[in-house]
Design a protein around this motif. Sequence first.
Motif, PDB file in Angstrom:
ATOM      1  N   GLU A   1       1.232  14.328  12.198  1.00  0.00           N
ATOM      2  CA  GLU A   1       0.978  13.587  13.688  1.00  0.00           C
ATOM      3  C   GLU A   1       2.208  13.071  14.030  1.00  0.00           C
TER       4      GLU A   1
ATOM      5  N   LEU B   1       4.396   6.062   4.907  1.00  0.00           N
ATOM      6  CA  LEU B   1       4.399   6.183   6.545  1.00  0.00           C
ATOM      7  C   LEU B   1       5.501   5.297   7.145  1.00  0.00           C
TER       8      LEU B   1
ATOM      9  N   ASN C   1       0.783  -1.306   0.057  1.00  0.00           N
ATOM     10  CA  ASN C   1       0.198  -0.017   0.031  1.00  0.00           C
ATOM     11  C   ASN C   1       0.926   1.034   0.030  1.00  0.00           C
TER      12      ASN C   1
ATOM     13  N   LYS D   1       0.431   4.220   1.010  1.00  0.00           N
ATOM     14  CA  LYS D   1       0.158   4.770   2.229  1.00  0.00           C
ATOM     15  C   LYS D   1       1.147   4.187   3.167  1.00  0.00           C
ATOM     16  N   GLU D   2       1.110   2.908   3.326  1.00  0.00           N
ATOM     17  CA  GLU D   2       2.150   2.013   4.353  1.00  0.00           C
ATOM     18  C   GLU D   2       3.522   2.559   4.037  1.00  0.00           C
TER      19      GLU D   2
ATOM     20  N   ARG E   1      -1.306  14.247   6.642  1.00  0.00           N
ATOM     21  CA  ARG E   1      -2.107  14.240   7.777  1.00  0.00           C
ATOM     22  C   ARG E   1      -1.455  13.466   8.914  1.00  0.00           C
ATOM     23  N   GLU E   2      -1.199  12.245   8.476  1.00  0.00           N
ATOM     24  CA  GLU E   2      -0.610  11.198   9.745  1.00  0.00           C
ATOM     25  C   GLU E   2       1.180  11.734   9.883  1.00  0.00           C
TER      26      GLU E   2
ATOM     27  N   SER F   1      -3.711  13.310   0.764  1.00  0.00           N
ATOM     28  CA  SER F   1      -3.840  14.331   2.139  1.00  0.00           C
ATOM     29  C   SER F   1      -3.885  13.337   3.394  1.00  0.00           C
ATOM     30  N   GLN F   2      -4.291  12.087   3.330  1.00  0.00           N
ATOM     31  CA  GLN F   2      -4.236  11.261   4.465  1.00  0.00           C
ATOM     32  C   GLN F   2      -2.821  11.025   4.898  1.00  0.00           C
ATOM     33  N   ILE F   3      -1.931  10.774   3.812  1.00  0.00           N
ATOM     34  CA  ILE F   3      -0.597  10.593   4.202  1.00  0.00           C
ATOM     35  C   ILE F   3      -0.003  11.922   4.760  1.00  0.00           C
TER      36      ILE F   3
ATOM     37  N   LEU G   1      -4.930   9.221  -1.633  1.00  0.00           N
ATOM     38  CA  LEU G   1      -4.245   9.053  -0.378  1.00  0.00           C
ATOM     39  C   LEU G   1      -3.339  10.149   0.106  1.00  0.00           C
TER      40      LEU G   1
ATOM     41  N   SER H   1      -2.471  11.441  -5.735  1.00  0.00           N
ATOM     42  CA  SER H   1      -3.214  10.526  -5.247  1.00  0.00           C
ATOM     43  C   SER H   1      -4.513  10.856  -4.218  1.00  0.00           C
TER      44      SER H   1
END
Length: 121
Positions: A110, A63, A57, A59-60, A106-107, A102-104, A100, A98
């Motif tokens: 954090e 991260l 993935n 995202k994985e 955001r995390e 914005s999610q990437i 994803l 992608s």
Amino acid sequence: METPETIECVFSFLYLGKYRDDGHIAEFQPGATDSFKSSVDEIGSGNSQDASTDLENPKEIALNNVGVFVAADKFGISSLTSLATHKFRQHLDARWKSPLFSQIIREFIELLPAHDTIWKR
């Protein structure tokens, strides 16, 4: 918090000078020492396409690079923080359109250490 994949990347960097950001350098199976040796040889040569891929993935993968950055910062391994930063930027540059993305981001924000100066510019 460091994941086993993150720590594997740190050790890989310490021993080989590089790491795979998309999975293990070898499958973890009893008696698989020949497979491990050939995978280590491949990553050492920069040709690691045939090694197992556990992190498929995007995202994985992104991260995981952030986790490597955080661990390298925690342990004071500046050359690894630079490499993880480079890999993360490359990964994002290729996927900025992608859903994803914005999610990437955001995390990622954090997970950053409060004292970070590289990414907060």
